[in-house]
Design a protein around this motif. Structure first.
Motif, PDB file in Angstrom:
ATOM      1  N   UNK A   1       0.837  -1.184   0.000  1.00  0.00           N
ATOM      2  CA  UNK A   1       0.000   0.000   0.000  1.00  0.00           C
ATOM      3  C   UNK A   1       0.880   1.245   0.000  1.00  0.00           C
ATOM      4  N   UNK A   2       0.418   2.301  -0.603  1.00  0.00           N
ATOM      5  CA  UNK A   2       1.236   3.506  -0.720  1.00  0.00           C
ATOM      6  C   UNK A   2       1.158   4.347   0.550  1.00  0.00           C
ATOM      7  N   UNK A   3       2.093   5.249   0.640  1.00  0.00           N
ATOM      8  CA  UNK A   3       2.168   6.162   1.789  1.00  0.00           C
ATOM      9  C   UNK A   3       1.016   7.170   1.714  1.00  0.00           C
ATOM     10  N   UNK A   4       0.364   7.469   2.858  1.00  0.00           N
ATOM     11  CA  UNK A   4      -0.745   8.430   2.815  1.00  0.00           C
ATOM     12  C   UNK A   4      -0.257   9.834   2.469  1.00  0.00           C
ATOM     13  N   UNK A   5      -1.127  10.607   1.831  1.00  0.00           N
ATOM     14  CA  UNK A   5      -0.777  11.977   1.454  1.00  0.00           C
ATOM     15  C   UNK A   5      -0.760  12.910   2.652  1.00  0.00           C
ATOM     16  N   UNK A   6      -1.683  12.705   3.592  1.00  0.00           N
ATOM     17  CA  UNK A   6      -1.790  13.570   4.765  1.00  0.00           C
ATOM     18  C   UNK A   6      -1.888  12.721   6.029  1.00  0.00           C
ATOM     19  N   UNK A   7      -1.278  13.217   7.092  1.00  0.00           N
ATOM     20  CA  UNK A   7      -1.332  12.559   8.394  1.00  0.00           C
ATOM     21  C   UNK A   7      -2.022  13.477   9.394  1.00  0.00           C
ATOM     22  N   UNK A   8      -2.886  12.925  10.217  1.00  0.00           N
ATOM     23  CA  UNK A   8      -3.504  13.737  11.259  1.00  0.00           C
ATOM     24  C   UNK A   8      -2.560  13.789  12.467  1.00  0.00           C
ATOM     25  N   UNK A   9      -2.980  14.496  13.517  1.00  0.00           N
ATOM     26  CA  UNK A   9      -2.117  14.656  14.692  1.00  0.00           C
ATOM     27  C   UNK A   9      -1.660  13.330  15.292  1.00  0.00           C
ATOM     28  N   UNK A  10      -2.564  12.374  15.573  1.00  0.00           N
ATOM     29  CA  UNK A  10      -2.084  11.118  16.176  1.00  0.00           C
ATOM     30  C   UNK A  10      -1.093  10.359  15.293  1.00  0.00           C
ATOM     31  N   UNK A  11      -1.342  10.327  13.992  1.00  0.00           N
ATOM     32  CA  UNK A  11      -0.437   9.615  13.076  1.00  0.00           C
ATOM     33  C   UNK A  11       0.913  10.312  12.979  1.00  0.00           C
ATOM     34  N   UNK A  12       0.889  11.642  12.854  1.00  0.00           N
ATOM     35  CA  UNK A  12       2.145  12.389  12.753  1.00  0.00           C
ATOM     36  C   UNK A  12       2.940  12.290  14.046  1.00  0.00           C
ATOM     37  N   UNK A  13       2.258  12.369  15.183  1.00  0.00           N
ATOM     38  CA  UNK A  13       2.955  12.255  16.468  1.00  0.00           C
ATOM     39  C   UNK A  13       3.573  10.873  16.615  1.00  0.00           C
ATOM     40  N   UNK A  14       2.863   9.836  16.201  1.00  0.00           N
ATOM     41  CA  UNK A  14       3.419   8.483  16.261  1.00  0.00           C
ATOM     42  C   UNK A  14       4.622   8.352  15.332  1.00  0.00           C
ATOM     43  N   UNK A  15       4.548   8.957  14.153  1.00  0.00           N
ATOM     44  CA  UNK A  15       5.672   8.897  13.214  1.00  0.00           C
ATOM     45  C   UNK A  15       6.897   9.617  13.771  1.00  0.00           C
ATOM     46  N   UNK A  16       6.689  10.662  14.585  1.00  0.00           N
ATOM     47  CA  UNK A  16       7.793  11.421  15.172  1.00  0.00           C
ATOM     48  C   UNK A  16       8.203  10.906  16.551  1.00  0.00           C
ATOM     49  N   UNK A  17       7.548   9.857  17.017  1.00  0.00           N
ATOM     50  CA  UNK A  17       7.829   9.265  18.337  1.00  0.00           C
ATOM     51  C   UNK A  17       7.648  10.283  19.456  1.00  0.00           C
ATOM     52  N   UNK A  18       6.556  11.015  19.401  1.00  0.00           N
ATOM     53  CA  UNK A  18       6.244  11.963  20.464  1.00  0.00           C
ATOM     54  C   UNK A  18       4.745  11.906  20.719  1.00  0.00           C
ATOM     55  N   UNK A  19       4.335  12.525  21.801  1.00  0.00           N
ATOM     56  CA  UNK A  19       2.914  12.536  22.119  1.00  0.00           C
ATOM     57  C   UNK A  19       2.183  13.539  21.224  1.00  0.00           C
ATOM     58  N   UNK A  20       0.870  13.344  21.118  1.00  0.00           N
ATOM     59  CA  UNK A  20       0.055  14.250  20.325  1.00  0.00           C
ATOM     60  C   UNK A  20       0.119  15.657  20.899  1.00  0.00           C
ATOM     61  N   UNK A  21       0.103  15.763  22.222  1.00  0.00           N
ATOM     62  CA  UNK A  21       0.126  17.064  22.866  1.00  0.00           C
ATOM     63  C   UNK A  21       1.468  17.770  22.655  1.00  0.00           C
ATOM     64  N   UNK A  22       2.555  17.017  22.667  1.00  0.00           N
ATOM     65  CA  UNK A  22       3.869  17.629  22.419  1.00  0.00           C
ATOM     66  C   UNK A  22       3.937  18.194  21.007  1.00  0.00           C
ATOM     67  N   UNK A  23       3.405  17.459  20.035  1.00  0.00           N
ATOM     68  CA  UNK A  23       3.381  17.951  18.659  1.00  0.00           C
ATOM     69  C   UNK A  23       2.473  19.173  18.538  1.00  0.00           C
ATOM     70  N   UNK A  24       1.315  19.129  19.185  1.00  0.00           N
ATOM     71  CA  UNK A  24       0.400  20.275  19.148  1.00  0.00           C
ATOM     72  C   UNK A  24       1.048  21.506  19.774  1.00  0.00           C
ATOM     73  N   UNK A  25       1.803  21.311  20.847  1.00  0.00           N
ATOM     74  CA  UNK A  25       2.487  22.426  21.504  1.00  0.00           C
ATOM     75  C   UNK A  25       3.546  23.029  20.587  1.00  0.00           C
ATOM     76  N   UNK A  26       4.304  22.192  19.889  1.00  0.00           N
ATOM     77  CA  UNK A  26       5.312  22.697  18.950  1.00  0.00           C
ATOM     78  C   UNK A  26       4.657  23.490  17.820  1.00  0.00           C
ATOM     79  N   UNK A  27       3.544  22.992  17.295  1.00  0.00           N
ATOM     80  CA  UNK A  27       2.849  23.693  16.219  1.00  0.00           C
ATOM     81  C   UNK A  27       2.300  25.015  16.734  1.00  0.00           C
ATOM     82  N   UNK A  28       1.741  25.019  17.933  1.00  0.00           N
ATOM     83  CA  UNK A  28       1.184  26.243  18.517  1.00  0.00           C
ATOM     84  C   UNK A  28       2.259  27.310  18.688  1.00  0.00           C
TER      85      UNK A  28
END
Length: 103
Positions: A1-28
């Motif tokens: 299967x191909x790589x998804x075009x877009x990742x939501x917060x939980x998927x992106x946080x898992x890909x970066x090995x961090x929590x969803x809240x940590x990623x949201x804080x960095x984006x904020x």
């Protein structure tokens, strides 16, 4: 299967090995990866995540120099204005940098 075009917060946080809240804080704080807004939803592209990782890559033997504000350096090096107690981490770093450059 191909790589998804877009990742939501939980998927992106898992890909970066961090929590969803940590990623949201960095984006904020505008220190995280670039985002894609579709309506009220926020997504990340895999290419943006990879670019953000490569921007933060450091060599093991080449750490970034710490830049301290001039006021902190002056306060740490002022001879008669030392406050009581243990010096702050910023004061310790300023003093160490001052004596490294003097040699």
């Amino acid at each position: 299967m191909s790589e998804p075009l877009l990742l939501d917060y939980p998927s992106a946080a898992a890909a970066l090995s961090m929590s969803r809240q940590a990623l949201a804080d960095l984006v904020y704080k505008n220190r995280g990866p670039a985002i894609v807004k579709l309506g009220s939803r926020t997504f990340f592209t895999p290419d943006d995540l990879k670019a953000w990782i490569s921007q933060h890559r450091l060599a093991a033997n080449d750490p970034r120099p710490v830049k301290l504000p001039a006021a902190v350096v002056e306060a740490a090096l002022a001879p008669g204005k030392r406050k009581r107690g243990r010096p702050t981490k910023a004061e310790q770093l300023a003093r160490a940098q001052h004596f490294e450059t003097r040699d």
